[in-house]
Design a protein around this motif. Sequence first.
Motif, PDB file in Angstrom:
ATOM      1  N   LEU A  47      10.681   9.226 -10.463  1.00 20.79           N
ATOM      2  CA  LEU A  47      11.077   7.962  -9.847  1.00 20.79           C
ATOM      3  C   LEU A  47      11.945   8.190  -8.614  1.00 20.79           C
ATOM      4  O   LEU A  47      11.751   7.550  -7.575  1.00 20.79           O
ATOM      5  N   LEU A  48      12.899   9.117  -8.711  1.00 21.32           N
ATOM      6  CA  LEU A  48      13.768   9.393  -7.571  1.00 21.32           C
ATOM      7  C   LEU A  48      12.985   9.963  -6.395  1.00 21.32           C
ATOM      8  O   LEU A  48      13.295   9.688  -5.231  1.00 21.32           O
ATOM      9  N   ALA A  49      11.946  10.740  -6.691  1.00 27.43           N
ATOM     10  CA  ALA A  49      11.162  11.373  -5.626  1.00 27.43           C
ATOM     11  C   ALA A  49      10.173  10.417  -4.972  1.00 27.43           C
ATOM     12  O   ALA A  49       9.833  10.582  -3.790  1.00 27.43           O
ATOM     13  N   THR A  50       9.706   9.407  -5.707  1.00 25.58           N
ATOM     14  CA  THR A  50       8.614   8.569  -5.191  1.00 25.58           C
ATOM     15  C   THR A  50       8.953   7.089  -5.079  1.00 25.58           C
ATOM     16  O   THR A  50       8.173   6.323  -4.503  1.00 25.58           O
ATOM     17  N   GLY A  51      10.088   6.650  -5.612  1.00 24.64           N
ATOM     18  CA  GLY A  51      10.327   5.230  -5.803  1.00 24.64           C
ATOM     19  C   GLY A  51      10.938   4.464  -4.654  1.00 24.64           C
ATOM     20  O   GLY A  51      11.068   3.238  -4.751  1.00 24.64           O
ATOM     21  N   ALA A  52      11.306   5.123  -3.549  1.00 20.14           N
ATOM     22  CA  ALA A  52      11.967   4.413  -2.443  1.00 20.14           C
ATOM     23  C   ALA A  52      11.176   3.203  -1.935  1.00 20.14           C
ATOM     24  O   ALA A  52      11.766   2.143  -1.676  1.00 20.14           O
ATOM     25  N   GLY A  97       0.791  -1.230   0.000  1.00 17.80           N
ATOM     26  CA  GLY A  97       0.000   0.000   0.000  1.00 17.80           C
ATOM     27  C   GLY A  97       0.816   1.270   0.000  1.00 17.80           C
ATOM     28  O   GLY A  97       0.326   2.324  -0.425  1.00 17.80           O
ATOM     29  N   ASP A  98       2.072   1.205   0.481  1.00 16.19           N
ATOM     30  CA  ASP A  98       2.881   2.427   0.522  1.00 16.19           C
ATOM     31  C   ASP A  98       3.551   2.729  -0.816  1.00 16.19           C
ATOM     32  O   ASP A  98       4.242   3.749  -0.950  1.00 16.19           O
ATOM     33  N   VAL A  99       3.375   1.856  -1.805  1.00 20.71           N
ATOM     34  CA  VAL A  99       3.889   2.117  -3.155  1.00 20.71           C
ATOM     35  C   VAL A  99       2.799   2.836  -3.942  1.00 20.71           C
ATOM     36  O   VAL A  99       1.770   2.257  -4.263  1.00 20.71           O
ATOM     37  N   GLY A 100       3.008   4.098  -4.239  1.00 23.19           N
ATOM     38  CA  GLY A 100       1.998   4.901  -4.920  1.00 23.19           C
ATOM     39  C   GLY A 100       1.969   4.653  -6.415  1.00 23.19           C
ATOM     40  O   GLY A 100       2.918   4.117  -7.003  1.00 23.19           O
ATOM     41  N   PRO A 101       0.890   5.055  -7.064  1.00 29.46           N
ATOM     42  CA  PRO A 101       0.786   4.855  -8.518  1.00 29.46           C
ATOM     43  C   PRO A 101       1.822   5.640  -9.314  1.00 29.46           C
ATOM     44  O   PRO A 101       2.238   5.201 -10.386  1.00 29.46           O
ATOM     45  N   LEU A 102       2.246   6.805  -8.804  1.00 28.22           N
ATOM     46  CA  LEU A 102       3.271   7.569  -9.523  1.00 28.22           C
ATOM     47  C   LEU A 102       4.593   6.810  -9.535  1.00 28.22           C
ATOM     48  O   LEU A 102       5.294   6.783 -10.546  1.00 28.22           O
ATOM     49  N   ALA A 103       4.929   6.183  -8.394  1.00 29.91           N
ATOM     50  CA  ALA A 103       6.164   5.401  -8.324  1.00 29.91           C
ATOM     51  C   ALA A 103       6.089   4.208  -9.265  1.00 29.91           C
ATOM     52  O   ALA A 103       7.050   3.903  -9.991  1.00 29.91           O
ATOM     53  N   THR A 104       4.944   3.532  -9.282  1.00 30.34           N
ATOM     54  CA  THR A 104       4.783   2.363 -10.155  1.00 30.34           C
ATOM     55  C   THR A 104       4.912   2.759 -11.621  1.00 30.34           C
ATOM     56  O   THR A 104       5.631   2.118 -12.397  1.00 30.34           O
TER      57      THR A 104
END
Length: 305
Positions: free
Chosen positions: A204-209, A23-30
């Motif tokens: 990706l760098l902002a949201t992908g952790a 759940g902590d993986v957002g759609p923008l990161a995906t």
Amino acid sequence: MIAIVLAALLWGTTGTVASSLPGDVGPLATGAATMCVGGLLLALTAPRATRAALRGGPAAWCWLVPGALGVVVYPLAFYSSMSLAGVAVGNVVSLGTAPVFAALLERLLDPPGRRRPLEPRWVASAALAVVGVGVLAATGQHGQAGAAASPGSAPLGIALGVLAGLAYATYTYTAARLMAEGHPSRGAVSAQFGLGAVLLLPVLLATGAPLLQSGASVGATVYLAIGPMFVAYLLFGHGLRTVSSSRATTVTLLEPFVATLLAVLVVGERLEPPGWIGLALVLAGVVSIVLTRPVRPSRPEAVAT
């Protein structure tokens, strides 16, 4: 045409796989991770063809720039649409609007000598498939294990799906135009996706952790990048050599058909009886288009072989 059908089947798995992410993986990161990794793979595995397209001068860049922007917008809008409106509705709206936008782009931007006439059977088949998509979007889905999606999020999810449909039609159309300029399919697709991947890196760098916090997240992301992105777009680019963008985007309505079935069978979303009717209409429209022999333009197109 077979290559485009196979690509659509691969794309149909994206929503189900994305729904398995924590759940902590957002759609923008995906979306950013999928398109960054897949786009860079496309560019790096065809360096000569990619460089040729990038060095094509103004005639190439007038299509590369809007195509790359479409590549950037599509995954962010598409995955966000599925997150807000559900896997089934997000897919059918995103892919269901694409053929309409593709046909409009062809009619507005194609030179007269390249413009294909609107085939009556294509119009009827596309209308049938789009009506099916509309039925699916209207009936909606009822969430996993019967938990309804937030009513307030559905309109925004549908709006983002429409935006994704426009972005998808844009990079499909611009890739076809690059091929008409003499670039091979690998170069046309890889150059657009490589540029888009670079533009998506900051997202990706902002949201992908969170994607790196578990093996399951990494595995799902690798599959999305290699299967529905890298392999599927190789197939799609191959198909675009001989199929118009409007026909191609209509055939890929198989994607929401597959995605909806998987959402019901695997994710646990529920579909009302009208939704199953909508699925049948989509399938009937796509099958009709696949079996239709295209009308050639008045003058031969310059496509890569």
